[in-house]
Design a protein around this motif. Sequence first.
Motif, PDB file in Angstrom:
ATOM      1  N   LEU A 161       0.870  -1.180   0.000  1.00 28.60           N
ATOM      2  CA  LEU A 161       0.000   0.000   0.000  1.00 28.60           C
ATOM      3  C   LEU A 161       0.908   1.232   0.000  1.00 28.60           C
ATOM      4  O   LEU A 161       1.409   1.652   1.037  1.00 28.60           O
ATOM      5  N   LEU A 162       1.120   1.739  -1.190  1.00 28.82           N
ATOM      6  CA  LEU A 162       2.066   2.840  -1.384  1.00 28.82           C
ATOM      7  C   LEU A 162       1.367   4.167  -1.116  1.00 28.82           C
ATOM      8  O   LEU A 162       0.886   4.842  -2.020  1.00 28.82           O
ATOM      9  N   SER A 163       1.291   4.495   0.157  1.00 28.91           N
ATOM     10  CA  SER A 163       0.685   5.761   0.526  1.00 28.91           C
ATOM     11  C   SER A 163       1.788   6.818   0.431  1.00 28.91           C
ATOM     12  O   SER A 163       2.648   6.925   1.291  1.00 28.91           O
ATOM     13  N   TYR A 164       1.748   7.532  -0.645  1.00 29.45           N
ATOM     14  CA  TYR A 164       2.872   8.358  -1.064  1.00 29.45           C
ATOM     15  C   TYR A 164       2.682   9.775  -0.508  1.00 29.45           C
ATOM     16  O   TYR A 164       2.118  10.646  -1.148  1.00 29.45           O
ATOM     17  N   THR A 165       3.098   9.949   0.741  1.00 26.66           N
ATOM     18  CA  THR A 165       2.832  11.184   1.469  1.00 26.66           C
ATOM     19  C   THR A 165       4.128  11.821   1.940  1.00 26.66           C
ATOM     20  O   THR A 165       4.826  11.263   2.789  1.00 26.66           O
ATOM     21  N   GLY A 166       4.466  12.955   1.385  1.00 29.43           N
ATOM     22  CA  GLY A 166       5.554  13.762   1.937  1.00 29.43           C
ATOM     23  C   GLY A 166       6.952  13.252   1.715  1.00 29.43           C
ATOM     24  O   GLY A 166       7.900  13.807   2.261  1.00 29.43           O
ATOM     25  N   CYS A 167       7.121  12.219   0.923  1.00 27.04           N
ATOM     26  CA  CYS A 167       8.471  11.676   0.705  1.00 27.04           C
ATOM     27  C   CYS A 167       8.517  10.998  -0.650  1.00 27.04           C
ATOM     28  O   CYS A 167       7.845   9.983  -0.874  1.00 27.04           O
ATOM     29  N   TYR A 168       9.358  11.541  -1.522  1.00 19.68           N
ATOM     30  CA  TYR A 168       9.487  10.993  -2.872  1.00 19.68           C
ATOM     31  C   TYR A 168       9.987   9.547  -2.847  1.00 19.68           C
ATOM     32  O   TYR A 168       9.548   8.695  -3.630  1.00 19.68           O
ATOM     33  N   THR A 169      10.927   9.278  -1.926  1.00 18.95           N
ATOM     34  CA  THR A 169      11.583   7.970  -1.902  1.00 18.95           C
ATOM     35  C   THR A 169      10.600   6.817  -1.754  1.00 18.95           C
ATOM     36  O   THR A 169      10.842   5.717  -2.249  1.00 18.95           O
TER      37      THR A 169
END
Lengths: 427, 404
Positions: A116-124
């Motif tokens: 679950l790629l919750s892509y919050t606040g960090c590009y990495t």
Amino acid sequence: MSDAVKEPSMLLQKEMIAKNYEAITSKNETGRKVASTFVPGNLNELLMCFGIVNNLPEINAIQNGMRKLSGSYIMEAEKGGHSEDVCTYVKADIGMMGKGNIAPNGKPFPEPDVLLLSYTGCYTFMKWFELLREQYKCPTLMLHVPYEGDGHATKNMRDYIVRQLREVVIPGLEQVSGVKFDIDRLREALRLSAQAEEHLVWTLEQGKRKPSPIDAYFGGVYYIGPIFTAFRGTPEAIAYYEALRKEVQARIDAGQGPVTPDGGSFDDQKYRLVVEGPPNWTNFREFWKMFYDEGAVVVASSYTKVGGMYDLGFRHDPDHPLESLADYCLGCYTNRNLPTRIDILAKYVEEYEADGLLINSIKSCNSFSAGQLMIMKEVERKTGKPGAFIETDLVDPRYFSAANVKNRLESYFQMIEQKRRGAAKAA
Amino acid sequence: MTIDTTSKPTESMPTETMPATAEIVERCRSLYEDLDFSAARAWKAAVPGRKVVGFMPVYAPLELIHAAGCLPLGLFGGGDQMEVIHGDAYYQSYICRIPRSTVELGVTKRLDFVDGMIFPFVCDVIRNLSGMWKLMFPHVWSKFFDTPQNFDPEVGGRYYVEELKELRDGLGTLTGRKISDDDLKRSIALYNENRRLVREVYAFRARAPWKAPTSEIYLLMRAGLMMEVEEHNRLLVAYLAAAEAEDRPKRDNVRVAVYGSFCEQPPLNLIKSLEMAGCYVVEDDYALVNRFITEDVSTDGDPLEALATAYLKHSVETSCKYVPNEEDKGKYHVAQVRKARAEGVIYATPSFCDPALLDRPMICRRLGEAGIPHIAFKYAENSGQMQPIREQAGTFADSIKLWS
């Protein structure tokens, strides 16, 4: 070094985390599904609706850092072609896989059923899960959380997240788990989340007292544990925070400071600091000792806000469940723009009556680190309080230089003293 | 702004004789090397009220800036010709070079004529720089431009159209004029022409790399991001004609693709060094911007929808974009290598570049699976020592010649 003395709430948390690792590592026996996901933008309540166990690679990296395992894992990843320049959480995770993928309970991590790629606040995060996906070949659900570039969330951002939850994340989790989504189950979990969040905010705000009954950085990482990991939305989290509150209240009543790992009560607090940036995990106890040995207590920190900024008033809202999850993701600390971060830190310095801002700049975390020198300068300008800058890393022991950090801290405390003397003279 | 889509020689070029590539390249070089941006300043000064909008890598919808009557100005750091003094005070040693040299450009007033700045999503460093810019230059309209990572038109597409509206409104406020759909469609048509010509130039290079060295193409493209698109279109036409007509010796070089260089740019010497080491660069991701969208953007219907669709459906794979399906990861690179008939890949990334360096193992693995030889190294925009790079690239070229 003797064994660290832990408060009862810390032991309780240890049990909770151990229980979660058991749930993860026993998935092949229990048949439960496991999701890997991240701390900022953690959708634990949603995962619980599907009976999915929450595994957090950042927490695994932290565990490995504290257990002195991360160094060899990082080198293993670098041998495999990963650059020395990039995030050491990622390399600790990849290296751990290369060395047997053993969980802190000594059992092998099973393969996750979903990322679950919750892509919050960090590009990495995005690349991290592309790398894991390559290994595990499991479904990956991307939740893109737009960055608050103009210092605030917009309706469009919120709608976009809600749409992704409806169209991508929930159907994906239904498919992985075989469980139909029940929004009332989510509402109930969010109701419990909000209660735990109240407790957490109360705890963190006790840093305003003198002496501070808490350390909001080194102690703070324990306080945020349940809410930032697999327990937000559970009755266990509420029980933990109730226990924590009692401990903190007892210290307030006794006029005591936080308990240090050496077992003492840290009452003689000479310096009150606000700290920006994550801690170093490989030398956590040594790092903490450098502070309390000098009489420095951390009264507020930004790291304890990476998994949600509850102190600014946000609470998960059972009446607006998906919107509330969207607002939560948008509001995590590193998803806020630089001017907002500066305002938050300056506010902490003022409200917590701190002597200044200390930045622990992390070599391999650009999300936090890029712009921190300007943050320091601006917070100094706004508050008139001195700032200081130290450099370490998350879990790469090669970048923790105890002598350098200690020197800088000592210089900083001298600077604060000098500033105080100057102020006294002027008065 | 008067829009002229016909391609004709520029004023600075003689009309009676076709300019030689050297003449065109020289002009591009002078634009590329001019860190005071004299040409953009002159453009702004020529007509009262004109505005210049800077943008950083790796993609911004330049059509919108153009339709607002502004000059889009590509800003790719300070290269190797500028000493960074102030910029280093803003960044730790482990942050890449492009933000510090961009700050240097700002604080030394080299960008004091720039009215707006767009910081497209590339990575956390450029993202955070957008906030720093707001604080350092509060009179400049600064915008972090977050493109979607969900590529479903009904999800990411709807979000993106709204973001484009917000960008359009911001530009409208900056210029004091409303951007109509017709304005935007005319700009899209011009940029479609630009993209077609850009593709043609790159295709020509892939066909006859000895006639269109990458050290020239690179300047041609970088300069194009600092001038009006109409002028760049004319320049591309002129270059193609001149390069085709010129006879240049064909060397026994290997054909390589270069990836990983989409944000902080290598110094020109590095590009030349690869050529000197025996490599014809027939495919690359330098700067990207004008190649980011791979097909024409529709000029029918709602132009914002058209820009959104182009981004969602017809844009390159690069490290700043999520690849939704595992099996598609790196497929684009392999296909491009095949299309350009490259014999190997040089994965050249700036030091401390999270996107490129985190992607590197995955892309290189896919290249390996496809049987494409590859090497990797790091650089900075001010790298000075080219000998190790020449040796590495030369050995790579030799190995391809001998064993591939």
